[in-house]
Design a protein around this motif. Structure first.
Motif, mmCIF file in Angstrom:
data_model
loop_
_atom_site.group_PDB
_atom_site.id
_atom_site.type_symbol
_atom_site.label_atom_id
_atom_site.label_comp_id
_atom_site.label_asym_id
_atom_site.label_seq_id
_atom_site.Cartn_x
_atom_site.Cartn_y
_atom_site.Cartn_z
ATOM 1 N N ASP A 192 0.831 -1.209 0.000
ATOM 2 C CA ASP A 192 0.000 0.000 0.000
ATOM 3 C C ASP A 192 0.865 1.258 0.000
ATOM 4 O OD1 ASP A 192 -2.329 -1.488 -0.004
ATOM 5 O OD2 ASP A 192 -2.614 -1.397 2.167
ATOM 6 N N ALA A 193 1.989 1.215 0.715
ATOM 7 C CA ALA A 193 2.895 2.367 0.745
ATOM 8 C C ALA A 193 3.496 2.618 -0.636
ATOM 9 C CB ALA A 193 4.001 2.141 1.771
ATOM 10 N N ALA A 221 0.946 4.322 -2.858
ATOM 11 C CA ALA A 221 0.832 5.742 -2.516
ATOM 12 C C ALA A 221 2.050 6.516 -3.012
ATOM 13 C CB ALA A 221 0.681 5.896 -1.005
ATOM 14 N N ALA A 240 1.895 7.058 -6.817
ATOM 15 C CA ALA A 240 0.916 8.092 -7.144
ATOM 16 C C ALA A 240 1.481 9.479 -6.853
ATOM 17 C CB ALA A 240 -0.370 7.853 -6.356
ATOM 18 N N ARG A 241 2.223 9.600 -5.773
ATOM 19 C CA ARG A 241 2.818 10.893 -5.400
ATOM 20 C C ARG A 241 3.943 11.271 -6.359
ATOM 21 N NH1 ARG A 241 5.236 12.168 0.677
ATOM 22 N NH2 ARG A 241 5.129 14.458 0.545
ATOM 23 N N HIS A 282 -4.635 -1.028 -8.069
ATOM 24 C CA HIS A 282 -4.323 -1.165 -6.641
ATOM 25 C C HIS A 282 -5.621 -1.479 -5.922
ATOM 26 C CE1 HIS A 282 -3.474 0.785 -2.520
ATOM 27 N NE2 HIS A 282 -2.934 -0.413 -2.537
#
Length: 401
Positions: free
Chosen positions: A161-162, A165, A168-169, A186
């Motif tokens: 999950d990290a 993220a 995406a960032r 995801h």
């Protein structure tokens, strides 16, 4: 399902059974057989390193080429020889053990996600706390379609999950020569975290060693500055608080007390440092420099902001020394601290407190290994009290004299 194969010393044969049950859960029925269709177990079920499909020689050859970044001339020659053998259709004759599956599993779901048929291949790595299924997704003609990661326990779910993220960032940030994969999907699959990424063009021509080294340094500097860089007192920084909290979270372990003492020493010295971002696990296995200057970087699950600038360079140095050059871990840690000024020079470091940046990096690494229980999982560097801590403590004692 029972895999009746002898252990190979590092638990990979037992892990093969665990992997099969995760990727093809009930009502699917995975089993090991000798010969036939399914997935070839390379080199054997007792020493599994790779699963490749039998249905396509091109896909099997591509699976070998994409399984890991081969480091060193011998490893590259072995990988090239294996890929050629599979491409010529010789693989099924040489590697006789098969994983055969009745019913569908994650591979069928991934075909739906991608909108086309996807053959899967898996690299089976050594024991680590953060080991998780990572599937190569291949077209029958050998094209790399992407990669899928499956988080199957609290640690690996958090990491998957990290990374989603982080990707995406990063998609909207200035990264200079760095190229990152896009996210295709995801979500959740059978209670596991699933991340599907695009395939990076790793088969394009590579840069020369000298050009690759320079490009990689520039890429690390770009990542360090992608969210901005600020200089401030370390003792008063958010990083100091976060690192102290991470050590405190280790509880009463004897290593935690020693790490607290190290952090107190650095806080008392209170160096001024530049703070930026880092990839979190930059090594030769998750980066590649192309001849056109692009630097492909994957495995962003440890990406973090507001850390001392240069952590990525330090991580690359010590991991290369231990993992590729065979340097004894304690000596590698000592050399890292002694050579920190050179490692951090590309980040406009004045070198004055470069050794303390290296000390803090090693504390960060120790806290990660202890938190993730790497020693208990069988990772050889997880015993930080035998190599990392002695090097740090010896340096600080010499510095105080």
């Amino acid at each position: 399902m029972v895999f009746r194969v002898p252990p190979d010393g590092d638990g990979r044969s037992a892990y093969l059974g665990e992997l099969a049950g995760l990727i093809w859960p009930e009502p699917a029925e995975p089993a090991l057989r000798r010969g036939g269709a399914g997935w070839m177990v390379v080199p054997s079920a007792s020493r599994p390193r790779l699963l490749v499909p039998t249905s396509s020689g091109r896909a099997a050859a591509s699976a070998v080429r994409h399984s890991t970044e081969a480091v060193g001339r011998k490893a590259k020659l072995v990988r090239q020889g294996l890929a050629t053998a599979f491409r010529l259709g010789l693989g099924p004759l040489v590697f006789r053990d098969r994983l055969v599956v009745t019913g569908g599993g994650l591979d069928a779901y991934l075909a739906e996600v991608l909108g086309e048929r996807a053959l899967v291949s898996l690299h089976i790595g050594p024991a680590r706390a953060n080991r998780k299924p990572v599937l190569q997704l291949l077209a029958p003609d050998g094209r790399a379609l992407g990669y899928a990661k499956l988080g199957v326990d609290p640690l690996t779910r958090a990491l998957v999950d990290a990374e989603a993220a982080a990707l995406a960032r990063l998609a909207g940030l200035p990264l200079g020569p760095v190229t990152v994969a896009g996210v295709c999907h995801h979500g959740d699959w059978h209670g596991h975290a699933l991340l599907v990424q695009e395939a990076l063009p790793v088969r394009l021509p590579r840069a020369t060693p000298a050009a690759a080294e320079a490009a990689e340094r520039a890429a690390m500097v770009a990542v360090a500055g992608c969210l901005g860089v600020r200089r401030r007192s370390w003792a008063a920084s958010d990083h100091a608080t976060r690192l102290a909290d991470a050590v405190d979270a280790l509880g009463a372990r004897p290593e935690a007390g020693r790490l607290r003492a190290v952090l107190k020493t650095v806080a008392d010295l209170d160096p001024t440092m530049a703070f930026g971002a880092w990839h979190g696990d930059w090594n030769g296995g998750n980066s590649a420099v192309l001849a056109d200057g692009r630097v492909l970087v994957w495995d962003w699950e440890r990406f973090e902001a507001d850390v001392p600038v240069g952590y990525d360079a330090l991580h690359r140095v010590v991991q290369t020394a231990i993992g590729n050059d065979g340097v004894e871990p304690t000596e590698a840690a000592r050399a890292l601290i002694a050579g920190a000024g050179r490692s951090l020079a590309p980040f406009d470091s004045d070198g004055r407190d470069a050794d303390l940046v290296a000390v803090l990096y090693l504390v960060e690494l120790a806290a990660r290994y202890l938190r993730d229980r790497q020693a208990e999982a069988g990772a050889r560097l997880g015993h930080v009290d035998t190599w990392l801590l002695p090097a740090v403590e010896e340096h600080l004692a010499r510095r105080a004299r």
